[in-house]
Design a protein around this motif. Structure first.
Motif, PDB file in Angstrom:
ATOM      1  N   ALA A  24      33.762 100.091 -52.702  1.00 24.34           N
ATOM      2  CA  ALA A  24      32.839  99.493 -51.399  1.00 24.34           C
ATOM      3  C   ALA A  24      31.766  97.562 -52.861  1.00 24.34           C
ATOM      4  N   GLN A  25      31.720  98.289 -53.687  1.00 22.72           N
ATOM      5  CA  GLN A  25      30.856  97.651 -54.972  1.00 22.72           C
ATOM      6  C   GLN A  25      31.623  96.236 -54.949  1.00 22.72           C
ATOM      7  N   ASP A  26      32.162  95.720 -55.054  1.00 20.83           N
ATOM      8  CA  ASP A  26      33.614  94.837 -54.438  1.00 20.83           C
ATOM      9  C   ASP A  26      33.791  93.818 -53.624  1.00 20.83           C
ATOM     10  N   VAL A  27      32.455  92.532 -53.753  1.00 23.49           N
ATOM     11  CA  VAL A  27      31.695  92.044 -52.233  1.00 23.49           C
ATOM     12  C   VAL A  27      32.475  90.582 -52.892  1.00 23.49           C
ATOM     13  N   VAL A  28      32.980  89.895 -52.143  1.00 24.41           N
ATOM     14  CA  VAL A  28      33.793  88.329 -52.290  1.00 24.41           C
ATOM     15  C   VAL A  28      32.997  87.947 -51.295  1.00 24.41           C
ATOM     16  N   ILE A  29      33.218  86.477 -51.884  1.00 25.60           N
ATOM     17  CA  ILE A  29      32.939  85.157 -50.758  1.00 25.60           C
ATOM     18  C   ILE A  29      34.234  84.767 -50.513  1.00 25.60           C
ATOM     19  N   ILE A  30      34.593  84.469 -48.998  1.00 25.84           N
ATOM     20  CA  ILE A  30      35.852  83.827 -48.621  1.00 25.84           C
ATOM     21  C   ILE A  30      35.679  82.858 -48.055  1.00 25.84           C
ATOM     22  N   VAL A  31      36.642  81.747 -47.822  1.00 29.35           N
ATOM     23  CA  VAL A  31      36.650  80.732 -46.928  1.00 29.35           C
ATOM     24  C   VAL A  31      37.810  80.533 -46.648  1.00 29.35           C
ATOM     25  N   ASN A  32      37.591  79.624 -45.215  1.00 28.99           N
ATOM     26  CA  ASN A  32      39.257  79.373 -44.781  1.00 28.99           C
ATOM     27  C   ASN A  32      40.306  78.662 -46.312  1.00 28.99           C
ATOM     28  N   ALA A  33      41.650  79.793 -45.465  1.00 30.43           N
ATOM     29  CA  ALA A  33      42.465  79.312 -46.529  1.00 30.43           C
ATOM     30  C   ALA A  33      42.775  78.022 -46.363  1.00 30.43           C
ATOM     31  N   SER A  34      42.430  77.518 -45.650  1.00 26.81           N
ATOM     32  CA  SER A  34      42.920  75.934 -45.663  1.00 26.81           C
ATOM     33  C   SER A  34      41.611  75.404 -46.381  1.00 26.81           C
ATOM     34  N   SER A  35      41.083  75.329 -46.053  1.00 28.52           N
ATOM     35  CA  SER A  35      39.574  74.845 -46.883  1.00 28.52           C
ATOM     36  C   SER A  35      39.849  74.221 -48.288  1.00 28.52           C
ATOM     37  N   HIS A  36      39.469  72.922 -48.600  1.00 31.99           N
ATOM     38  CA  HIS A  36      39.648  72.588 -50.282  1.00 31.99           C
ATOM     39  C   HIS A  36      39.223  73.815 -51.238  1.00 31.99           C
ATOM     40  N   ILE A  37      37.674  74.100 -50.696  1.00 28.36           N
ATOM     41  CA  ILE A  37      37.355  74.907 -52.060  1.00 28.36           C
ATOM     42  C   ILE A  37      38.340  75.683 -52.179  1.00 28.36           C
ATOM     43  N   ARG A  38      38.569  75.595 -53.430  1.00 24.25           N
ATOM     44  CA  ARG A  38      38.565  76.732 -54.390  1.00 24.25           C
ATOM     45  C   ARG A  38      37.758  77.690 -55.219  1.00 24.25           C
ATOM     46  N   SER A  39      36.805  76.901 -55.256  1.00 23.42           N
ATOM     47  CA  SER A  39      36.159  78.774 -55.690  1.00 23.42           C
ATOM     48  C   SER A  39      34.188  77.541 -55.658  1.00 23.42           C
ATOM     49  N   THR A 112      35.631  90.765 -37.513  1.00 23.87           N
ATOM     50  CA  THR A 112      34.803  89.398 -36.839  1.00 23.87           C
ATOM     51  C   THR A 112      34.699  88.456 -38.421  1.00 23.87           C
ATOM     52  N   ALA A 113      34.067  88.921 -39.136  1.00 22.68           N
ATOM     53  CA  ALA A 113      33.937  87.640 -39.914  1.00 22.68           C
ATOM     54  C   ALA A 113      34.632  87.427 -40.388  1.00 22.68           C
ATOM     55  N   LEU A 114      35.944  88.172 -40.645  1.00 21.32           N
ATOM     56  CA  LEU A 114      37.242  88.098 -41.061  1.00 21.32           C
ATOM     57  C   LEU A 114      37.515  86.962 -40.340  1.00 21.32           C
ATOM     58  N   LYS A 115      38.156  87.278 -39.333  1.00 22.20           N
ATOM     59  CA  LYS A 115      37.954  86.425 -38.185  1.00 22.20           C
ATOM     60  C   LYS A 115      37.740  85.034 -37.557  1.00 22.20           C
ATOM     61  N   LEU A 116      36.451  85.269 -37.719  1.00 20.06           N
ATOM     62  CA  LEU A 116      35.822  83.762 -37.934  1.00 20.06           C
ATOM     63  C   LEU A 116      36.126  82.742 -38.870  1.00 20.06           C
ATOM     64  N   VAL A 117      36.703  83.738 -40.295  1.00 20.07           N
ATOM     65  CA  VAL A 117      36.904  82.983 -41.242  1.00 20.07           C
ATOM     66  C   VAL A 117      37.987  82.102 -41.312  1.00 20.07           C
ATOM     67  N   ALA A 118      39.699  83.189 -40.624  1.00 21.01           N
ATOM     68  CA  ALA A 118      40.328  82.799 -40.504  1.00 21.01           C
ATOM     69  C   ALA A 118      40.825  81.589 -39.381  1.00 21.01           C
ATOM     70  N   THR A 119      40.031  81.626 -38.671  1.00 19.75           N
ATOM     71  CA  THR A 119      39.822  80.427 -37.529  1.00 19.75           C
ATOM     72  C   THR A 119      38.948  79.336 -37.871  1.00 19.75           C
ATOM     73  N   ASN A 120      38.133  79.012 -38.560  1.00 14.74           N
ATOM     74  CA  ASN A 120      36.779  78.175 -38.512  1.00 14.74           C
ATOM     75  C   ASN A 120      36.956  77.711 -40.336  1.00 14.74           C
ATOM     76  N   PRO A 121      37.742  76.051 -40.467  1.00 18.15           N
ATOM     77  CA  PRO A 121      37.547  76.148 -41.862  1.00 18.15           C
ATOM     78  C   PRO A 121      36.373  75.718 -42.122  1.00 18.15           C
ATOM     79  N   ASP A 122      35.253  75.780 -41.777  1.00 18.15           N
ATOM     80  CA  ASP A 122      33.791  75.206 -42.593  1.00 18.15           C
ATOM     81  C   ASP A 122      33.136  76.993 -42.622  1.00 18.15           C
ATOM     82  N   ALA A 123      33.532  77.783 -41.868  1.00 17.60           N
ATOM     83  CA  ALA A 123      33.095  78.967 -42.108  1.00 17.60           C
ATOM     84  C   ALA A 123      32.920  79.773 -43.718  1.00 17.60           C
TER      85      ALA A 123
END
Lengths: 145, 545
Positions: A24-39, A112-123
């Motif tokens: 539980a202590q490993d929290v990560v920030i995620i974006v859409n895989a197609s995003s240009h953002i690498r980090s 839900t959050a994961l699904k939203l990110v996976a479907t929304n490139p700006d999420a």
């Protein structure tokens, strides 16, 4: 006999809880895989989630997503801005009337959050590292302990 | 500088009231006022400074209370939130203006009128505003300006308070000092002063010590004044009794001077008379002196002026008393008198002269002398009188030798007279012979009886030897004439030896020896004749004088 089982269970409970807590202590920030953002830097993440900027480095408006899982949320804000959930609540409450900034959209659970990110490139959202399974999302920042 | 201060002080003292209380109060009041003004000025500056710091810290606290909201406003660039913060701050009077910066731009600012113009000179508080989530990340800044009016008003209200207290203190201290001076100093002193004013010298009572001042300086002052007055009284008393004593003494002395038989005078160093007593005038048979030119003792004792002058200068020189007798002529009594004058030096320029009448003494001395020197039988000089008179004549005549002739006269056959007619007849014959010899010579010549029937005549200033011989022969001739006595007639004769002084070497004794020798020679030659010693052959004298 029944009592002995109970006692055994009590002995093993910490063993059952410990792996879960470590995960539980490993929290990560995620974006859409197609995003240009690498980090993203920590400050960029703070600015996005605390309402300062809603713009991503790409120029698109970022869509931060909060998760209504109290334990995850509590860990996330504690690690990100060292604040408790009531403090975060009061922060947003102060801004209710000025209207300059608003709190992030809140997803009911991590899935839900994961699904939203996976479907929304700006999420942009957060979750336990262990929850990042399927494709479609990319980890851009690891909030280490 | 000093003189101008002096002049100022004099002016102040002339203008100042005469009462000690008023003057002291005024002085304390003025001093308090000056000090009060100085203290107030110092205090005002201090108060201003203090108030500035106080306001500043107040504003710091104010900033602290709004800091978190400001952080959010800056973080989010939230102008509305910033405006709310600024509006809240501006509700505080001490805040003259607020500016909130987000990054490099002004998020919101508000200034009271008149603040902006003053710019940098204003007191201000700058606070960097960090991100609410990261203290190390600055997201803006906030500046608070102090309201100068507010600062001044606050400072002034404090200063006014201090002024009020000081004014109260000045008034209280001045009043207290006035009262204290009046009670402690002025009232007792005024009491003493009034009493002293009323105090009659010698008859008045002593001053009373004011109640409560027995032990302090005022008490001592009163005690000293009392003892001073007492000693003054004693002094006056002593002076008076001394003066009375002196007057009595003076009266006595005056009486003594007036009643004494001694003539007393005081004269200066030149003999000019300054004062005298009645006896002085009486003794010298003078009319009252004084008026007209000053008279000197020398003038009064005119015939002896030189001697008197010499006495005065001697006495003046050595300071020793000197004394001399003078014969004076008293016109009024047409008689001579003798006075004894003694001089004493009184001072460097004063002499005391004392005159005593010694006429009686002189007369009795002269009488005694006369008695001692004369022959009672003939009234002529006796041997001692002759010797004195001859000595005198020789000292007076020594300048012209050869002018004294000594005649030794011895009666012939006088023994028979005594034997035949008795001593009484003999005495009468001797008396007769004396008168004969005295009448035969000049009055200035000396005639005396040497003893028995031997007479001596000394011719002074006689001419040549021949003249002496002639006088001798005249004496012989007259003595050979019969002497008529009651009931009888007696005849005697005389032999005379003559010696004439021949110069300085002649002493009276030698002359007498020579005359004696001549007389014996004439006796041996047959009596009834006179012989000059110079005509005798030289041989030793047979008799000594």
């Amino acid at each position: 006999m029944h009592g002995a089982r109970l006692t055994l269970l009590t002995l093993f409970l910490p063993l059952l809880w410990l792996p879960h807590a470590a995960r539980a202590q490993d929290v990560v920030i995620i974006v859409n895989a197609s995003s240009h953002i690498r980090s993203l830097t920590r400050n960029q993440v703070i600015d996005i989630f605390m309402g300062r900027f809603r713009q991503l480095p790409s120029g698109a408006t970022a869509l931060p997503i909060d998760v209504a899982d109290t334990a995850l949320r509590q860990t996330f804000y504690a690690r990100l801005v060292h604040k408790s959930l009531p403090e975060i609540g009061s922060y947003w409450a102060r801004l209710v009337f000025s209207g300059e900034a608003s709190p992030p959209f809140q997803a009911p659970d991590t899935r839900t959050a994961l699904k939203l990110v996976a479907t929304n490139p700006d999420a942009i959202a957060y979750c336990y590292r262990s929850d990042v399974t399927g494709r479609g999302v990319r980890i851009v920042l690891d909030l280490e302990r | 500088m000093i003189s101008s201060v002096d002049r100022l002080l004099r002016l102040v003292s002339r203008l100042a009231p005469q009462s000690v209380v008023a003057r002291t109060t005024l002085a304390i009041f003025a001093l308090s006022l000056v000090l009060g003004v100085a203290f107030t000025m110092a205090a005002a500056s201090l108060v201003h400074h203090h108030e500035y710091e106080r306001l500043q810290s107040e504003l710091e606290q104010l900033v602290a209370t709004v800091e978190s909201t400001t952080q959010v406003a800056c973080y989010l660039d939230d102008r509305t939130l910033a405006q709310q913060v600024v509006a809240g701050l501006m509700k505080t009077d001490a805040v003259g203006g607020v500016r909130i910066m987000a990054g490099n731009s002004v998020l919101y600012q508000s200034m009271r009128p008149g603040i902006a113009r003053r710019g940098k000179r204003l007191a201000e508080i700058n606070r960097a505003i960090a991100s609410p989530f990261d203290p190390s990340r600055q997201v803006g800044s906030m500046t608070l300006y102090l309201s100068p009016e507010q600062l001044r008003a606050h400072a002034w209200s404090y200063t006014r308070f201090i002024l009020l207290i000081l004014a109260g203190e000045v008034a209280a201290v001045s009043g207290g000092v006035a009262l204290t001076v009046f009670l402690v100093v002025t009232r007792p002193i005024k009491g003493i002063s009034d009493e002293l004013h009323r105090l009659r010298q010698r008859t008045g009572p002593s001053l009373r010590v004011p109640a409560g001042n027995e032990g302090d300086e005022i008490g001592r002052l009163v005690a000293d004044v009392n003892s001073l007055v007492a000693s003054l009284n004693e002094l006056v008393e002593a002076e008076r009794s001394l003066r009375i004593q002196h007057e009595v003494f003076e009266r006595q002395m005056r009486l003594v001077l007036e009643k004494t038989a001694l003539g007393i005078c005081i004269m200066d160093e030149h003999g000019v008379l300054q004062s005298w007593n009645p006896a002085f005038l009486r003794l010298l048979a003078l009319p009252a002196l004084g008026g007209g030119a000053a008279q000197t003792l020398q003038q009064i004792l005119e015939p002896h002026a030189a001697e008197v002058g010499e006495m005065i200068s001697r006495c003046r020189a050595d300071g020793k008393p000197c004394e001399a007798d003078f014969e004076v002529w008293r016109e009024a009594q047409a008689a001579g008198a003798w006075i004894d004058l003694s001089l004493n030096r009184l001072g460097p320029q004063l002499l005391l002269g004392v005159i005593d009448d010694v006429t009686e003494r002189k007369r009795s001395v002269a009488a005694a002398q006369q008695l001692a020197m004369s022959d009672p039988l003939t009234g002529l000089l006796n041997r001692r009188g002759l010797e004195a008179a001859i000595a005198h004549a020789f000292s007076a005549e020594s300048a012209s030798p050869g002018t004294i002739a000594m005649l030794t006269i011895d009666l012939d056959h006088f023994k028979e007279v005594n034997d035949n007619f008795g001593h009484e007849a003999g005495d009468k014959v001797l008396h007769h012979v004396g008168r004969v010899i005295a009448s035969a010579v000049r009055r200035s010549d000396l005639v005396g009886r040497l003893g028995g029937d031997e007479f001596l005549a000394v011719l002074i200033g006689v001419g040549p030897a021949q003249q002496a011989l002639q006088i001798a022969e005249n004496i012989i001739a007259r003595l050979e004439m019969p002497v008529e006595l009651p009931g009888t007639v007696i005849r005697v004769g005389a032999s005379i030896g003559i010696a004439i002084s021949s110069g300085d070497e002649d002493s009276p004794a030698a002359l007498l020896r020579r005359a004696d020798a001549a007389m014996y020679a004439s006796k041996q030659a047959g009596r009834g004749r006179a012989r000059l010693a110079e005509e005798l052959p030289q041989r030793p004298a047979m008799r000594s004088a």
